[in-house]
Enzyme design. Sequence first.
Site, PDB file in Angstrom:
ATOM      1  N   LYS A 191      11.274 -42.020  48.070  1.00  0.00           N
ATOM      2  CA  LYS A 191      10.884 -41.520  49.389  1.00  0.00           C
ATOM      3  C   LYS A 191       9.559 -42.142  49.836  1.00  0.00           C
ATOM      4  CE  LYS A 191      12.984 -36.989  48.540  1.00  0.00           C
ATOM      5  NZ  LYS A 191      13.416 -37.173  47.133  1.00  0.00           N
ATOM      6  N   ASP A 209      13.900 -42.276  52.983  1.00  0.00           N
ATOM      7  CA  ASP A 209      14.262 -42.539  51.590  1.00  0.00           C
ATOM      8  C   ASP A 209      14.611 -44.021  51.461  1.00  0.00           C
ATOM      9  OD1 ASP A 209      14.623 -41.945  48.942  1.00  0.00           O
ATOM     10  OD2 ASP A 209      15.953 -40.243  49.296  1.00  0.00           O
ATOM     11  N   CYS A 237      30.443 -27.218  48.876  1.00  0.00           N
ATOM     12  CA  CYS A 237      29.457 -26.528  49.701  1.00  0.00           C
ATOM     13  C   CYS A 237      30.183 -25.508  50.573  1.00  0.00           C
ATOM     14  CB  CYS A 237      28.752 -27.520  50.627  1.00  0.00           C
ATOM     15  SG  CYS A 237      27.603 -28.576  49.744  1.00  0.00           S
ATOM     16  N   ARG A 296      15.370 -40.772  38.750  1.00  0.00           N
ATOM     17  CA  ARG A 296      14.778 -41.850  39.531  1.00  0.00           C
ATOM     18  C   ARG A 296      13.250 -41.832  39.430  1.00  0.00           C
ATOM     19  NH1 ARG A 296      16.883 -41.835  45.365  1.00  0.00           N
ATOM     20  NH2 ARG A 296      18.520 -43.052  44.344  1.00  0.00           N
ATOM     21  N   TYR A 297      12.685 -40.659  39.386  1.00  0.00           N
ATOM     22  CA  TYR A 297      11.227 -40.513  39.345  1.00  0.00           C
ATOM     23  C   TYR A 297      10.816 -40.131  37.922  1.00  0.00           C
ATOM     24  CZ  TYR A 297      11.786 -40.215  44.443  1.00  0.00           C
ATOM     25  OH  TYR A 297      12.104 -40.470  45.757  1.00  0.00           O
ATOM     26  N   CYS A 353      28.160 -30.379  55.903  1.00  0.00           N
ATOM     27  CA  CYS A 353      27.337 -30.875  57.009  1.00  0.00           C
ATOM     28  C   CYS A 353      27.791 -32.289  57.367  1.00  0.00           C
ATOM     29  CB  CYS A 353      25.876 -30.919  56.608  1.00  0.00           C
ATOM     30  SG  CYS A 353      25.332 -29.381  55.861  1.00  0.00           S
ATOM     31  N   ARG A 372      10.804 -35.956  36.956  1.00  0.00           N
ATOM     32  CA  ARG A 372      11.779 -34.988  37.454  1.00  0.00           C
ATOM     33  C   ARG A 372      13.174 -35.600  37.568  1.00  0.00           C
ATOM     34  NH1 ARG A 372       8.338 -37.167  40.828  1.00  0.00           N
ATOM     35  NH2 ARG A 372       8.709 -37.470  43.069  1.00  0.00           N
ATOM     36  N   ASP A 394      19.575 -40.695  56.469  1.00  0.00           N
ATOM     37  CA  ASP A 394      19.915 -41.886  55.679  1.00  0.00           C
ATOM     38  C   ASP A 394      21.050 -42.691  56.321  1.00  0.00           C
ATOM     39  OD1 ASP A 394      18.075 -41.179  53.672  1.00  0.00           O
ATOM     40  OD2 ASP A 394      19.545 -39.916  52.654  1.00  0.00           O
ATOM     41  N   ARG A 409      25.655 -37.166  50.773  1.00  0.00           N
ATOM     42  CA  ARG A 409      26.628 -37.418  49.701  1.00  0.00           C
ATOM     43  C   ARG A 409      28.062 -37.263  50.191  1.00  0.00           C
ATOM     44  NH1 ARG A 409      22.793 -34.340  46.367  1.00  0.00           N
ATOM     45  NH2 ARG A 409      21.171 -35.862  45.908  1.00  0.00           N
ATOM     46  N   CYS A 464      25.704 -35.145  55.903  1.00  0.00           N
ATOM     47  CA  CYS A 464      25.413 -35.092  54.461  1.00  0.00           C
ATOM     48  C   CYS A 464      25.254 -36.480  53.840  1.00  0.00           C
ATOM     49  CB  CYS A 464      26.520 -34.350  53.729  1.00  0.00           C
ATOM     50  SG  CYS A 464      26.185 -34.222  51.956  1.00  0.00           S
TER      51      CYS A 464
HETATM   52  C1  LIG Z   1      14.139 -36.335  46.531  1.00  0.00           C
HETATM   53  C2  LIG Z   1      14.470 -36.517  45.128  1.00  0.00           C
HETATM   54  C3  LIG Z   1      13.745 -35.865  44.125  1.00  0.00           C
HETATM   55  C4  LIG Z   1      12.612 -34.908  44.425  1.00  0.00           C
HETATM   56  O1  LIG Z   1      11.547 -35.493  45.096  1.00  0.00           O
HETATM   57  P1  LIG Z   1      10.272 -34.646  45.502  1.00  0.00           P
HETATM   58  O2  LIG Z   1       9.464 -35.573  46.329  1.00  0.00           O
HETATM   59  O3  LIG Z   1       9.588 -34.246  44.216  1.00  0.00           O
HETATM   60  O4  LIG Z   1      10.713 -33.429  46.246  1.00  0.00           O
HETATM   61  C5  LIG Z   1      14.096 -36.121  42.818  1.00  0.00           C
HETATM   62  N1  LIG Z   1      15.090 -36.966  42.495  1.00  0.00           N
HETATM   63  C6  LIG Z   1      15.801 -37.614  43.441  1.00  0.00           C
HETATM   64  C7  LIG Z   1      16.868 -38.553  43.031  1.00  0.00           C
HETATM   65  C8  LIG Z   1      15.523 -37.398  44.795  1.00  0.00           C
HETATM   66  O5  LIG Z   1      16.241 -38.032  45.726  1.00  0.00           O
HETATM   67  S1  SF4 Z   2      23.743 -31.581  53.322  1.00  0.00           S
HETATM   68 FE1  SF4 Z   2      25.524 -32.001  52.000  1.00  0.00          FE
HETATM   69  S2  SF4 Z   2      24.981 -31.118  50.015  1.00  0.00           S
HETATM   70 FE2  SF4 Z   2      23.598 -30.222  51.554  1.00  0.00          FE
HETATM   71  S3  SF4 Z   2      24.608 -28.335  52.196  1.00  0.00           S
HETATM   72 FE3  SF4 Z   2      25.198 -29.915  53.633  1.00  0.00          FE
HETATM   73  S4  SF4 Z   2      27.130 -30.722  52.822  1.00  0.00           S
HETATM   74 FE4  SF4 Z   2      26.157 -29.575  51.174  1.00  0.00          FE
END
Ligand SMILES: *Cc1c(COP(=O)(O)O)cnc(C)c1O
Ligand code: SF4
Length: 383
Positions: free
Chosen positions: A350, A343, A138, A125-126, A142, A129, A306, A147, A145
Amino acid sequence: MKGDELRMETETGSSIQATEDKPPGCSEAQDDWKWQLRNSIKDIEGLKEKFLLKEEDIDTLPGVIKYFPFSITPYYLSLIDRGNANDPVRLQCVPSEKEIALHLELQDDPLGEEKDTVLPGLVHRYPDRVLLTLTNMCPVYCRHCTRKREWHKGFWVRTSEELEKIYSYIRTHKDIRDVILSGGDPLILSTQKLDGVLESLREIDHVEIIRIGTRCPVVLPQRIDDELVGMLKKHRPIWVNTHFNHPNEITKESQAACDRILCAGIPVNNQTVLLKNINDDAQIMTRLCHALVRISVRPYYLFHCDPISGTGHLRTSIDKGLEIIKAMRGFTSGLCVPTYVVDGLEGQGKVPLQPEYLISKGKDCFVLRGYKGEIFNYYNPED
Ligand SMILES: *Cc1c(COP(=O)(O)O)cnc(C)c1O
Ligand code: SF4
């Protein structure tokens, strides 16, 4: 889920019968992370035995956990005060009927992660990175979470073929200097498997740093053993991002886990999620951040929760997050103050938010507000 549990057992190289020869309450066994995983509570019967099943949840919970399964390690369970129905650890890990309440504003994937997925397991996305999801398993699931949409479809670990494609993508995209191992929790994989992933990433010259996002120090501190840390150390520079949400999670075990990582020359940062009735209070957040800094863990982000289906009951207003930062900035060490971020939807990324310190902007004068609330002018020199 059954098949994947089996796969996880093979991952960790342990046999399913092993529980029987380890008496419960034996502390040596409890120090073993595989024992913790084998003895995690995953069903309603288990909740009932531990007095964590609420009368009003009995009828609805089977439906909830079919869609949003749960798992709680004996260690994390031991942090719950059972006399408190709103215990902050309990609210993070014990499923609730509120997860299936109708919230029209919530979606499965509001951040558009699937849209930014360039290959199975890789979100780009960025510009510089990428986020690599190694597994969706996991130690503890959580309830907040981001996801959780994936859980009902079953649990998986990336295959070697998928990983090869990911390495090849990273190899051909020379702008990628930071690879974030995420999931799920990457540390649920065997040390040997992780070693292989890290080694393959390290072979790519333009990958400068590798980050590992893991909640193990918080929910399964036993995972941070000498073997793991010795392996991670070989692949530095590595940065660990963990996920403490409440001061009650800072125990001698979690402190020792962070310490083992830090002593290997791996910095540990923390990402907290702002959660209703758990940490949506300036005093609690300040206590958490003070405790983190005391164990040498830097508060990195405070995430606004989120808009994910199944998390509506844990979300607060954005004003609450701003109010917390306002009460912290200036009143305590800057090192203790995380960046509050929302986000953006559909891959906007973000967005950092802070209370208003800039009141207005003239040509040569800024009007600012100090942390104590006074408004003052600040001369803005020309470039
Ligand atoms: C949060 C995130 C990152 C990392 O973001 P930083 O601001 O560098 O910590 C990278 N990719 C995705 C998809 C993210 O959601
Ligand atoms: S937030 Fe989601 S991915 Fe992170 S530790 Fe908890 S369950 Fe696992």
